[in-house]
Design a protein around this motif. Structure first.
Motif, PDB file in Angstrom:
ATOM      1  N   ASP A  99       7.700  -1.274  -5.753  1.00 32.02           N
ATOM      2  CA  ASP A  99       7.344  -1.949  -7.188  1.00 32.02           C
ATOM      3  C   ASP A  99       8.589  -2.039  -7.908  1.00 32.02           C
ATOM      4  O   ASP A  99       8.802  -0.980  -8.310  1.00 32.02           O
ATOM      5  CB  ASP A  99       6.345  -0.857  -7.656  1.00 32.02           C
ATOM      6  CG  ASP A  99       5.654  -1.299  -8.885  1.00 32.02           C
ATOM      7  OD1 ASP A  99       5.759  -2.444  -9.171  1.00 32.02           O
ATOM      8  OD2 ASP A  99       4.921  -0.639  -9.455  1.00 32.02           O
ATOM      9  N   ARG A 143       1.427  -2.507  -9.157  1.00 31.62           N
ATOM     10  CA  ARG A 143       0.971  -1.474  -8.073  1.00 31.62           C
ATOM     11  C   ARG A 143      -0.494  -1.185  -8.112  1.00 31.62           C
ATOM     12  O   ARG A 143      -0.986  -1.026  -6.945  1.00 31.62           O
ATOM     13  CB  ARG A 143       1.711   0.059  -8.599  1.00 31.62           C
ATOM     14  CG  ARG A 143       1.287   0.964  -7.630  1.00 31.62           C
ATOM     15  CD  ARG A 143       2.018   2.191  -7.892  1.00 31.62           C
ATOM     16  NE  ARG A 143       1.996   3.420  -7.073  1.00 31.62           N
ATOM     17  CZ  ARG A 143       2.801   4.368  -6.885  1.00 31.62           C
ATOM     18  NH1 ARG A 143       3.917   4.412  -7.240  1.00 31.62           N
ATOM     19  NH2 ARG A 143       2.440   5.441  -6.122  1.00 31.62           N
ATOM     20  N   CYS A 155       2.465   2.231  -1.879  1.00 31.04           N
ATOM     21  CA  CYS A 155       3.622   2.111  -2.507  1.00 31.04           C
ATOM     22  C   CYS A 155       4.611   3.102  -1.870  1.00 31.04           C
ATOM     23  O   CYS A 155       4.417   4.450  -1.929  1.00 31.04           O
ATOM     24  CB  CYS A 155       3.320   2.250  -4.204  1.00 31.04           C
ATOM     25  SG  CYS A 155       4.906   2.036  -4.944  1.00 31.04           S
TER      26      CYS A 155
END
Length: 324
Positions: A10, A19, A29
């Motif tokens: 991200d 995200r 993530c």
């Protein structure tokens, strides 16, 4: 059947809107980067993770391997930087260059880049042409792009943004990526309007001397009966600009700013999202963010394409093994 756990990073993360859209599709993530300290605070509060700082100073080797790179990157002109400063690469010295170096080093399978719709015509189209040319011809990605309006994804706000999607195709498979379907039904802001007697009011003096100084239909005024999406929420919303603003007919002065929850609704953020910052910073962060449902819809299509590519690669490996 469990979905594959694709991993993503991200970049230029803001407060985590991209995200959120990817995590709703069960992406994991594994790295985030955001230089603004106020945005970092909000990101930390909601995702229990402090993003790394300035992307230009981050060692690529410290970034975990990942399947998708996501970035809502700033827009900068490229045309003269390389020549003027003697660099060979036309994007050298810009933040897009850091996306390029990560994609090149990590050989990332896919990416999603987001920017204002005006990127398409920035610097007479040179900026956008350089971006697409770099992604396609230098890095070897299949690339497609489209301008989407959040109001077409049941978000009560018109917010046109350009989205650029790419896939690495080392196995020469057919890339079958489809942009998400847009809804014909628009959602109005009215159902999200709250009652606030105090806290967000615009003074009578400001209304008389500025807001309503002309009878030109501006700014946009809404209430609980407004069955249409509002205009684009901008990062300078707190400055009360009559040409770009949308205000609510409510409160002790009869007119107020959008509340925190109303802002969340216009961006597709959940009510339980926390802003541990001032109201001014909240408005800035919302105005700089992405409409989460649009990202969620694109992320779903990216997942399907990645899954298809993985299956095709596995099938080719099996066929080769049988042949030998």
């Amino acid at each position: 059947m469990n979905k594959e756990k694709f991993k993503f990073i991200d970049l230029f993360a803001g407060i985590g809107g991209i995200r959120m859209g990817f995590e709703r599709n069960e992406f994991e993530c594994v790295f985030s980067s955001e230089w603004d300290t106020f945005s970092q605070k909000t990101y930390l509060k909601n995702f229990a993770e402090m993003p790394s700082g300035d992307i230009t100073k981050i060692d690529i080797k410290s970034i975990p391997n990942h399947d998708v790179l996501t970035a809502g990157f700033p827009c900068q002109p490229f045309s003269t930087i390389g020549k003027r400063e003697g660099f060979q690469h036309p994007t050298q010295g810009t933040l897009f260059f850091d996306i390029v170096r990560i994609l090149k080093e990590k050989k990332t399978s896919s990416f999603l880049l987001e920017n204002v719709a005006g990127l398409k015509n920035h610097d007479k189209g040179k900026t956008f042409d350089t971006i697409i040319d770099t992604l396609r011809n230098e890095l070897g990605y299949w690339v497609d792009f489209k301008i989407l309006d959040s109001a077409d994804f049941k978000v009560p706000q018109h917010r046109k943004r350009i989205y650029i999607v790419g896939f690495k195709n080392d196995s020469n498979s057919l890339i079958d990526f489809n942009w998400p379907k847009q809804s014909e039904t628009k959602v109005g802001i009215g159902k999200f309007i709250e009652t606030h007697e105090q806290g967000y009011n615009i003074s009578k003096h400001l209304q008389n001397s500025y807001i309503f100084k002309k009878n030109d239909g501006r700014p946009q005024i809404v209430d609980e009966n407004s069955n249409f999406p509002i205009k684009t929420l901008v990062s300078s919303y707190h400055k009360i600009q009559r040409l770009t603003g949308t205000f609510v007919k409510d409160g002790e002065t009869g007119l107020r700013l959008l509340s925190e929850n109303e802002c969340k609704a216009t961006m597709g953020f959940p009510k339980d999202f926390i802003f541990p910052v001032s109201r001014t910073q909240m408005y800035r962060q919302m105005g700089n963010s992405v409409a989460v449902p649009v990202i969620e819809a694109i992320a779903n299509e990216i997942r399907q394409t990645l899954s298809t590519l993985e299956r095709e690669v596995a099938l080719k490996i099996d066929k080769n093994l049988v042949a030998h």
